[in-house]
Design a protein around this motif. Sequence first.
Motif, short mmCIF file in Angstrom:
data_model
loop_
_atom_site.label_atom_id
_atom_site.label_comp_id
_atom_site.label_asym_id
_atom_site.label_seq_id
_atom_site.Cartn_x
_atom_site.Cartn_y
_atom_site.Cartn_z
N MET A 1 0.92 -1.00 0.28
CA MET A 1 0.06 -0.17 0.15
C MET A 1 0.85 1.26 0.20
SD MET A 1 -3.41 0.35 1.02
CE MET A 1 -4.80 1.91 1.65
N SER A 2 1.58 0.93 1.00
CA SER A 2 3.02 2.73 0.46
C SER A 2 3.99 2.41 -0.53
CB SER A 2 3.24 2.23 1.59
OG SER A 2 4.42 1.12 1.90
N PRO A 11 -1.19 5.32 1.55
CA PRO A 11 -1.08 4.51 0.65
C PRO A 11 -0.35 5.85 -0.98
CG PRO A 11 -3.24 5.04 1.24
CD PRO A 11 -2.31 5.92 1.88
N ASP A 12 0.04 5.04 -2.30
CA ASP A 12 1.18 5.42 -3.46
C ASP A 12 -0.39 6.18 -3.84
OD1 ASP A 12 3.15 4.73 -4.73
OD2 ASP A 12 1.86 5.04 -6.12
N VAL A 15 -2.63 4.77 -6.70
CA VAL A 15 -3.73 4.71 -6.30
C VAL A 15 -4.88 5.14 -5.01
CG1 VAL A 15 -4.11 3.24 -3.98
CG2 VAL A 15 -2.40 2.64 -4.96
N LEU A 16 -4.14 6.37 -5.07
CA LEU A 16 -5.20 7.57 -4.74
C LEU A 16 -5.47 8.44 -6.12
CD1 LEU A 16 -2.63 9.56 -1.80
CD2 LEU A 16 -4.83 7.69 -1.17
N GLN A 19 -8.15 6.25 -6.85
CA GLN A 19 -9.36 6.21 -6.32
C GLN A 19 -10.25 7.18 -6.74
OE1 GLN A 19 -8.00 6.57 -1.95
NE2 GLN A 19 -8.20 4.18 -1.92
N VAL A 145 -4.68 8.09 7.93
CA VAL A 145 -5.06 7.69 6.41
C VAL A 145 -6.32 6.04 7.02
CG1 VAL A 145 -4.21 5.44 6.30
CG2 VAL A 145 -2.84 7.39 6.45
N ALA A 149 -9.47 6.25 4.59
CA ALA A 149 -10.60 4.74 4.08
C ALA A 149 -12.17 4.74 4.63
CB ALA A 149 -10.00 3.92 4.83
#
Length: 161
Positions: A1-2, A11-12, A15-16, A19, A145, A149
């Motif tokens: 996730m990182s 989160p990377d 990834v963000l 989303q 975080v 989420a």
Amino acid sequence: MSGSGTRPGFPDIAVLEAQEERLTLRRFTYEDAWALGSALVELARERQAPVAIDIRRGGQQLFHCALAGSSADNDAWIDRKRRVVERHGESSLLVGSRFRAKGTTFEESSRLDPDRYAAHGGSFPIRVEGAGVIGTITVSGLPQVEDHAMVVEALERLLAT
């Protein structure tokens, strides 16, 4: 996730960004605001999370709830995180992560008043197809975080209906 430029547990950036793209809504009505806020309250109660929740479209607050254990400080955090989303058009966690990826922090480099702006996770743009960012959804009370989420999970539930 990182990964790339983010701290462990965050989160990377990719990834963000994914989303935000994936969580674009077809519409956003008053009923949708109620459903989204209610889903967040349900998630928070299931987890006994001491959070405050805020949903806005433009300048109008459509939903607000403060659960047991939250405080007026959470409302202040909501306002600060929300202003980041309104200014940048991206989630507060993504904005903060972009600064961290550059080896700095939002507070050090944004030139914005930290009493009014906080690039900490928990505020997310409400993006509607064909209209862009029309509002914000914000949670405050958990580590950043986890705030982020919880918002993502509620938006996923709304999109699944």
